[in-house]
Design a protein around this motif. Structure first.
Motif, mmCIF file in Angstrom:
data_model
loop_
_atom_site.group_PDB
_atom_site.id
_atom_site.type_symbol
_atom_site.label_atom_id
_atom_site.label_comp_id
_atom_site.label_asym_id
_atom_site.label_seq_id
_atom_site.Cartn_x
_atom_site.Cartn_y
_atom_site.Cartn_z
ATOM 1 N N PHE A 176 0.837 -1.211 0.000
ATOM 2 C CA PHE A 176 0.000 0.000 0.000
ATOM 3 C C PHE A 176 0.868 1.256 0.000
ATOM 4 O O PHE A 176 0.592 2.216 -0.708
ATOM 5 C CB PHE A 176 -0.924 0.020 1.226
ATOM 6 N N VAL A 191 -3.632 10.879 -3.443
ATOM 7 C CA VAL A 191 -4.688 9.853 -3.432
ATOM 8 C C VAL A 191 -4.968 9.332 -2.022
ATOM 9 O O VAL A 191 -6.117 9.188 -1.618
ATOM 10 C CB VAL A 191 -4.316 8.687 -4.367
ATOM 11 N N LEU A 195 -8.634 8.847 1.686
ATOM 12 C CA LEU A 195 -9.094 7.790 2.581
ATOM 13 C C LEU A 195 -8.616 7.937 4.014
ATOM 14 O O LEU A 195 -9.183 7.324 4.908
ATOM 15 C CB LEU A 195 -8.584 6.426 2.073
ATOM 16 N N VAL B 37 -9.218 -1.326 -1.290
ATOM 17 C CA VAL B 37 -8.760 -0.037 -0.761
ATOM 18 C C VAL B 37 -8.289 0.874 -1.901
ATOM 19 O O VAL B 37 -8.660 2.052 -1.962
ATOM 20 C CB VAL B 37 -7.626 -0.241 0.274
ATOM 21 N N ILE B 38 -7.487 0.330 -2.816
ATOM 22 C CA ILE B 38 -6.990 1.156 -3.915
ATOM 23 C C ILE B 38 -8.154 1.597 -4.812
ATOM 24 O O ILE B 38 -8.217 2.749 -5.265
ATOM 25 C CB ILE B 38 -5.927 0.391 -4.741
ATOM 26 N N ILE B 40 -11.335 2.059 -3.948
ATOM 27 C CA ILE B 40 -12.104 3.122 -3.289
ATOM 28 C C ILE B 40 -11.323 4.443 -3.347
ATOM 29 O O ILE B 40 -11.883 5.500 -3.623
ATOM 30 C CB ILE B 40 -12.423 2.740 -1.826
ATOM 31 N N ALA B 41 -10.010 4.345 -3.128
ATOM 32 C CA ALA B 41 -9.182 5.556 -3.168
ATOM 33 C C ALA B 41 -9.250 6.200 -4.551
ATOM 34 O O ALA B 41 -9.420 7.411 -4.679
ATOM 35 C CB ALA B 41 -7.737 5.225 -2.807
ATOM 36 N N LEU B 42 -9.144 5.369 -5.592
ATOM 37 C CA LEU B 42 -9.133 5.928 -6.951
ATOM 38 C C LEU B 42 -10.498 6.464 -7.369
ATOM 39 O O LEU B 42 -10.590 7.309 -8.264
ATOM 40 C CB LEU B 42 -8.647 4.875 -7.951
#
Lengths: 321, 283
Positions: A176, A191, A195, B37-38, B40-42
């Motif tokens: 990550f 980015v 979150l 996770v990636i 949702i982030a994007l």
């Protein structure tokens, strides 16, 4: 140095390995515990029965965490202007402080570093290099505190066998970290900040509630129902960034083999139990072993240990005293 | 693991396939977590891409893409603004979460701070007095000269250190404009419930007050012209009506920096004059 590099590998996701070499003193200690097994078990039982489990360090830590965040809140609400901004970037009586991970994202996305950004980042780097790196997580991050409360709920549900904990690979966090850095460089957007529950919670506290809090709630539900402390353990790149700073930090938790009865209570309360691999019987490589950089210096293990085998330590300072 | 081996030698033979399966499950779970996770982030890119009209950024903001990449989402600009004109965006703005914007109709930037305190507060240069040459720049955003702040007109240094505009004002509904209709205005510009603040030099140079505490009395409504904090940014012009009667109309000039005070003060509902965020000056 070999020991340190092993601990760093564990932080990036490797499984802890048994030590290659064990000092003669430690070997003798391990042997003694084996030889007098009955006696050792008796001591262990006595220690456990007599131990007064207080929450000294937890309470102190919560107080510091709440105080830090309230200082942000009141600096704006009451206009006392001591700590202005949010956790991503702020000014402490005029001095720039910039969160290392946020700074990294901005630098990679924007590719232009102004002086104030550099000064604030360097200040925070030195601050946390002194104070233990990931101690940011447990002593300051508001998500850590909320997640701790929800963790106790998760543990109760696990105890009642209503839910079970699903582990992820710890290396996911390293992936990550790399992906979010890469995405910043390639897309030119920060980015991860979209979150980050740390940023979202900090801003919500200071500037008022937002819709983004539902995302934080969703994360907490995931942690309660599916995987213990999933965000902090397997995702959050902030933790890894500060973990790297913690490599050079003199402030750490120290394990002392001679006081240890190997109950394993410390590993049960720990957010990152892989750093406490040495407390397993026969694993400690020396009479005193410092805990690795992934440790958040939260002190839960110190509170939990019935025999005082773990304590805070400043490298070099104890020798000087 | 070693303890298990010793204590349970019967299970030892059966364990490896089970453990291998567990490892595989853990791996798959981790991959799903990663994609989730990636992903949702994007998804934060969608609001950035789809947003039809851009929001007005505080003074000194870089071009939108540079602004989003350089803003560290700390809100220090919010804290220093004397009229609290700056708000932070929420999750619905995707990558823009936590970035500052100004809702001009609710509370415009009237430069009560005299200097662009928000720019001074910005730690990353997302708001800046001097934009580096290599960053994006549109020609129509340049101001012919530094804007003169009416409130500072008699000071040794009467200008604001701004080189680019935030946007441009536009008389969007001329038919509803009181001046165009030849009407005056008296009372609280935005009614008794409006919380917006402004600095009135004649009241107190350093303490902005609520607009509702400062009622107006005008024979011909010219609030957008008189309350504009910038010199030579807007003026009232006489125009000839079709039937030959005299008519008036506020005309936006090139020195308009898009602060939005005209939009905030306009007593008509909905406002007759608006600020187009990030719009360049077109002759």
């Amino acid at each position: 140095m070999a020991k340190m590099s092993a601990r760093i590998k564990v932080m990036f996701g490797a499984e802890p390995q048994k030590p290659m070499e064990i000092t003669p003193a430690a070997q003798q200690a391990h042997g003694l515990k084996r030889m007098d097994k009955a006696e050792f078990e008796a001591i262990k039982k006595k220690a456990r029965d007599e131990a007064v489990i207080n929450h000294k360090w937890r309470n102190r830590r919560w107080a510091v965490l709440v105080a830090c965040n309230l200082l942000f809140v009141f600096s704006f609400w009451l206009d006392i202007q001591i700590l202005e901004g949010a956790l991503t970037a702020s000014r402490f009586v005029g001095f720039h402080l910039i969160d290392l991970n946020s700074a990294l994202q901005v630098m990679l996305a924007h590719k232009h570093i102004i002086v104030n950004l550099f000064i604030g980042t360097a200040t925070v780097f030195f601050l946390w290099a002194l104070l233990g790196g990931r101690s940011f997580c447990s002593w300051v991050c508001p998500y850590h505190l909320v997640a701790e409360w929800f963790e106790s709920l998760h543990l109760k549900l696990v105890e009642k066998k209503i839910v079970s904990d699903h582990e992820f690979h710890r290396g996911a966090r390293t992936i990550f970290w790399l992906l979010f850095s890469l995405l910043s460089v390639v897309t030119g957007f920060t980015v991860f900040e979209t979150l980050s529950p740390t940023g979202i919670l900090s801003r919500a506290l200071i500037y008022g509630p937002t819709l983004a809090l539902f995302w934080v709630l969703l994360l907490l539900l995931l942690e309660v129902l599916y995987s213990r402390r999933a965000w902090c353990r397997y995702v959050c790149p902030i933790g890894l960034t500060y973990g790297v700073v913690g490599i050079v930090s003199p402030l750490r938790v120290l394990y002392r083999l001679e006081h240890c009865h190997h109950e394993g209570d410390c590993r049960k309360v720990c957010l990152v139990p892989h750093v406490l691999d040495m407390v397993i019987k026969g694993r400690a490589e020396d009479m005193e072993v410092p805990i690795g950089p992934d440790c958040t210096r939260c002190g839960l293990c110190i509170d939990a240990c019935p025999s005082g085998a773990l304590r805070y330590d400043v490298k070099g300072l104890s020798k000087m005293l | 693991m070693s303890d298990e081996h010793k204590s349970d030698s019967v299970k030892q033979k059966a364990a490896p396939p089970v453990r291998r399966q567990a490892t595989r499950r853990k791996f798959i779970r981790s991959v799903v977590l990663g994609i989730g996770v990636i992903g949702i982030a994007l998804s934060g890119y969608l609001p950035v891409r789809l947003r039809a009209s851009q929001r007005l950024r505080p003074p000194g903001a870089l071009e939108e893409h540079d602004f989003l990449s350089s803003c560290i989402k700390c809100g220090q600009c919010v804290q220093v603004c004397p009229v609290l004109a700056i708000k932070l965006e929420d999750a619905d703005s995707g990558f823009g979460i936590g970035t500052p914007y100004i809702d001009t109709r609710a509370q415009a930037c009237d430069f009560s701070c005299d200097a662009g305190q928000c720019i001074l507060a910005c730690p990353t240069g997302a708001l800046t007095y001097d934009k580096p040459d290599f960053l994006d720049h549109r020609k129509g955003m340049d101001l012919a000269h530094k804007p003169i702040l009416k409130a500072k007109e008699n000071d040794p240094e009467p200008t604001l250190n701004l080189h680019e505009r935030m946007g441009v004002a536009r008389l969007s509904r001329p038919e509803t404009c009181l001046a165009v209709q030849g009407k005056g205005f008296s009372g609280q510009a935005r009614g008794p419930a409006f919380n917006g603040k402004m600095r009135y030099i004649k009241v107190d140079r350093w303490k902005p007050i609520r607009i509702r505490e400062h009622p107006y009395e005008r024979e011909l409504c010219d609030l957008c012209v008189t309350e504009c904090p910038i010199k030579d940014a807007i003026r009232m012009e006489e125009i000839a009506a079709p039937d030959g009667r005299k008519q008036y109309m506020p005309v936006v000039l090139e020195q308009c920096i898009g602060c939005g005070v005209c939009e905030m003060i306009c007593p008509v509902e909905p406002t007759a004059i608006v600020v187009d965020a990030r719009r360049e000056w077109k002759v």
